[in-house]
Design a protein around this motif. Structure first.
Motif, PDB file in Angstrom:
ATOM      1  N   PRO A 194      -5.706   7.031  -2.986  1.00 48.53           N
ATOM      2  CA  PRO A 194      -4.397   7.670  -2.786  1.00 48.53           C
ATOM      3  C   PRO A 194      -3.540   7.023  -1.714  1.00 48.53           C
ATOM      4  CG  PRO A 194      -6.117   8.980  -1.752  1.00 48.53           C
ATOM      5  CD  PRO A 194      -6.814   7.899  -2.541  1.00 48.53           C
ATOM      6  N   THR A 195      -4.151   6.200  -0.844  1.00 50.54           N
ATOM      7  CA  THR A 195      -3.373   5.538   0.208  1.00 50.54           C
ATOM      8  C   THR A 195      -3.236   4.043  -0.040  1.00 50.54           C
ATOM      9  OG1 THR A 195      -5.346   5.204   1.595  1.00 50.54           O
ATOM     10  CG2 THR A 195      -4.119   7.256   1.894  1.00 50.54           C
ATOM     11  N   GLY A 196      -3.632   3.591  -1.228  1.00 49.19           N
ATOM     12  CA  GLY A 196      -3.649   2.155  -1.503  1.00 49.19           C
ATOM     13  C   GLY A 196      -2.286   1.498  -1.447  1.00 49.19           C
ATOM     14  N   ASN A 197      -1.231   2.262  -1.734  1.00 49.68           N
ATOM     15  CA  ASN A 197       0.129   1.693  -1.742  1.00 49.68           C
ATOM     16  C   ASN A 197       0.968   2.149  -0.550  1.00 49.68           C
ATOM     17  OD1 ASN A 197      -0.250   0.294  -4.158  1.00 49.68           O
ATOM     18  ND2 ASN A 197       0.397   2.026  -5.406  1.00 49.68           N
ATOM     19  N   LEU A 198       0.311   2.689   0.480  1.00 53.32           N
ATOM     20  CA  LEU A 198       1.052   3.292   1.581  1.00 53.32           C
ATOM     21  C   LEU A 198       0.853   2.530   2.886  1.00 53.32           C
ATOM     22  CD1 LEU A 198       0.228   7.066   0.947  1.00 53.32           C
ATOM     23  CD2 LEU A 198       2.111   5.695   0.006  1.00 53.32           C
ATOM     24  N   ASP A 199       1.839   2.651   3.786  1.00 56.65           N
ATOM     25  CA  ASP A 199       1.668   2.093   5.119  1.00 56.65           C
ATOM     26  C   ASP A 199       0.773   3.020   5.935  1.00 56.65           C
ATOM     27  OD1 ASP A 199       3.252   4.248   6.130  1.00 56.65           O
ATOM     28  OD2 ASP A 199       5.083   3.075   5.858  1.00 56.65           O
ATOM     29  N   SER A 200       0.419   2.588   7.133  1.00 59.61           N
ATOM     30  CA  SER A 200      -0.583   3.320   7.915  1.00 59.61           C
ATOM     31  C   SER A 200      -0.112   4.724   8.289  1.00 59.61           C
ATOM     32  CB  SER A 200      -0.948   2.535   9.179  1.00 59.61           C
ATOM     33  OG  SER A 200       0.206   2.293   9.973  1.00 59.61           O
ATOM     34  N   ARG A 201       1.166   4.875   8.595  1.00 58.58           N
ATOM     35  CA  ARG A 201       1.665   6.204   8.967  1.00 58.58           C
ATOM     36  C   ARG A 201       1.632   7.157   7.770  1.00 58.58           C
ATOM     37  NH1 ARG A 201       7.597   7.709  11.645  1.00 58.58           N
ATOM     38  NH2 ARG A 201       7.337   9.974  11.539  1.00 58.58           N
ATOM     39  N   SER A 202       2.125   6.673   6.621  1.00 58.53           N
ATOM     40  CA  SER A 202       2.124   7.512   5.427  1.00 58.53           C
ATOM     41  C   SER A 202       0.693   7.830   4.989  1.00 58.53           C
ATOM     42  CB  SER A 202       2.882   6.814   4.291  1.00 58.53           C
ATOM     43  OG  SER A 202       4.250   6.648   4.616  1.00 58.53           O
TER      44      SER A 202
ATOM     45  N   VAL B 162      -0.955  11.670   4.396  1.00 62.53           N
ATOM     46  CA  VAL B 162      -1.599  12.133   3.164  1.00 62.53           C
ATOM     47  C   VAL B 162      -3.050  12.514   3.427  1.00 62.53           C
ATOM     48  CG1 VAL B 162      -2.365  11.424   0.856  1.00 62.53           C
ATOM     49  CG2 VAL B 162      -0.052  10.858   1.641  1.00 62.53           C
ATOM     50  N   LEU B 163      -3.768  11.675   4.167  1.00 64.90           N
ATOM     51  CA  LEU B 163      -5.173  11.965   4.461  1.00 64.90           C
ATOM     52  C   LEU B 163      -5.312  13.210   5.326  1.00 64.90           C
ATOM     53  CD1 LEU B 163      -6.304   8.300   5.120  1.00 64.90           C
ATOM     54  CD2 LEU B 163      -7.110   9.753   3.245  1.00 64.90           C
TER      55      LEU B 163
ATOM     56  N   SER C 128     -11.254   3.490   7.415  1.00 61.48           N
ATOM     57  CA  SER C 128     -10.462   4.447   8.200  1.00 61.48           C
ATOM     58  C   SER C 128     -10.111   5.673   7.369  1.00 61.48           C
ATOM     59  CB  SER C 128      -9.192   3.783   8.720  1.00 61.48           C
ATOM     60  OG  SER C 128      -8.406   3.269   7.643  1.00 61.48           O
ATOM     61  N   ALA C 129      -9.922   5.502   6.060  1.00 60.96           N
ATOM     62  CA  ALA C 129      -9.658   6.641   5.182  1.00 60.96           C
ATOM     63  C   ALA C 129     -10.926   7.452   4.964  1.00 60.96           C
ATOM     64  CB  ALA C 129      -9.103   6.155   3.843  1.00 60.96           C
ATOM     65  N   ALA C 130     -12.055   6.774   4.777  1.00 64.86           N
ATOM     66  CA  ALA C 130     -13.329   7.468   4.561  1.00 64.86           C
ATOM     67  C   ALA C 130     -13.712   8.318   5.760  1.00 64.86           C
ATOM     68  CB  ALA C 130     -14.430   6.460   4.263  1.00 64.86           C
ATOM     69  N   ALA C 131     -13.236   7.947   6.947  1.00 67.33           N
ATOM     70  CA  ALA C 131     -13.571   8.695   8.154  1.00 67.33           C
ATOM     71  C   ALA C 131     -12.984  10.102   8.155  1.00 67.33           C
ATOM     72  CB  ALA C 131     -13.094   7.932   9.393  1.00 67.33           C
ATOM     73  N   TYR C 132     -12.030  10.379   7.285  1.00 65.24           N
ATOM     74  CA  TYR C 132     -11.483  11.734   7.172  1.00 65.24           C
ATOM     75  C   TYR C 132     -12.436  12.661   6.407  1.00 65.24           C
ATOM     76  CZ  TYR C 132      -6.790  10.459   8.838  1.00 65.24           C
ATOM     77  OH  TYR C 132      -5.717  10.063   9.605  1.00 65.24           O
TER      78      TYR C 132
END
Length: 267
Positions: free
Chosen positions: A195-203, A207-208, A230-234
């Motif tokens: 879900p964050t593959g097309n997003l910058d770090s802030r966006s 979402v996460l 970093s996403a998996a850490a959520y």
């Protein structure tokens, strides 16, 4: 047709007061796979995307799925979300054996029990953000729970953007609309494919953070494919795939611990 009549051949929805969050007691699975295989092609050209996966996803938890490219992550998610059919094995979602469903019941399962967030947003370009969010409910003829709708929209900060078309929104805003669409029907489980593959770090963080809060505050069940430590850490838990099999899992992940584990898989 009433909502009750639409789902008479599916078991009743599970209560929403199940334990949840990072420190909750174990809860029963909301989705499970047993002996799951998926083969593309045949003979020498056959590709075994899944090679006998056994996995449970606990109700009220946030699970990340990780693994090297070609490990079967997205194939597993698509089979679990009833978007693709396995070659063999069983998938159970919210108490329903997916393989036993006919086309109409399968459509209702996907519509009423499963939410999905795509990497590419998959918004209808001619509809406003508000119309995209409620589109699945509108198609199903289901009444929108306005209190819940307003809660989701408020958390995601979409109120000022509801009248905008997708091309008038940033990538992060579009993905937040997609997340709202997945949550507004209160599905049993939400699957999110990169879900964050097309997003910058802030966006990505926005979402996460919403997905994390939907688990902690509302008892939602989330399964997310990601390649980003970093996403998996959520997540509460990370399931690692390699060569179409579950090879390890980790609870209470950090970006560093996930990265270290991924390095050993890539070695």
């Amino acid at each position: 047709m009433s909502e009750t009549a639409q789902t008479t051949d599916l078991p009743a929805q599970q209560p929403e007061d199940q334990p949840h969050g990072r420190h909750a007691a174990p809860a029963p699975p909301v989705a499970s796979a047993r002996g799951l295989t998926k083969v593309y092609g045949s003979g020498e050209a056959a590709v075994h995307a899944l090679a006998g996966v056994d996995v449970d996803f606990v109700r009220g938890e946030f699970t990340a799925i990780m693994g090297p490219s070609g490990s079967g992550k997205s194939t597993l998610m698509h089979c679990m979300a009833a978007l693709d059919s396995p070659t063999s094995g069983t998938v159970v979602v919210d108490g329903v054996d997916v393989s036993t469903l006919g086309d109409s019941a399968l459509t209702r399962l996907r519509r009423d029990r499963i939410g999905f967030v795509f990497q590419s947003f998959n918004l209808v370009p001619t509809l406003s953000a508000a119309e995209n969010i409620t589109l699945p409910l509108d198609i199903a003829g289901r009444k929108v729970d306005r209190e819940w709708h307003d809660t989701v929209v408020g958390i995601l900060g979409l109120g000022p953007r509801l009248s905008h078309k997708p091309n008038e929104l940033s990538g992060g805003q579009q993905q937040r609309v997609a997340a709202a669409r997945a949550l507004v029907g209160r599905p049993a489980i939400v699957f999110a494919d990169e879900p964050t593959g097309n997003l910058d770090s802030r966006s990505s963080a926005e979402v996460l953070g919403f997905l994390r809060r939907s688990v902690d505050d509302f008892g939602q069940s989330i399964v997310m494919v990601t390649h980003e430590p970093s996403a998996a850490a959520y997540a509460d838990r990370v399931v690692f795939l390699a060569d179409g099999r579950v090879v390890d899992e980790m609870r209470s992940p950090t970006a560093e611990s996930v990265l270290d584990r991924m390095k050993t898989m890539d070695a």
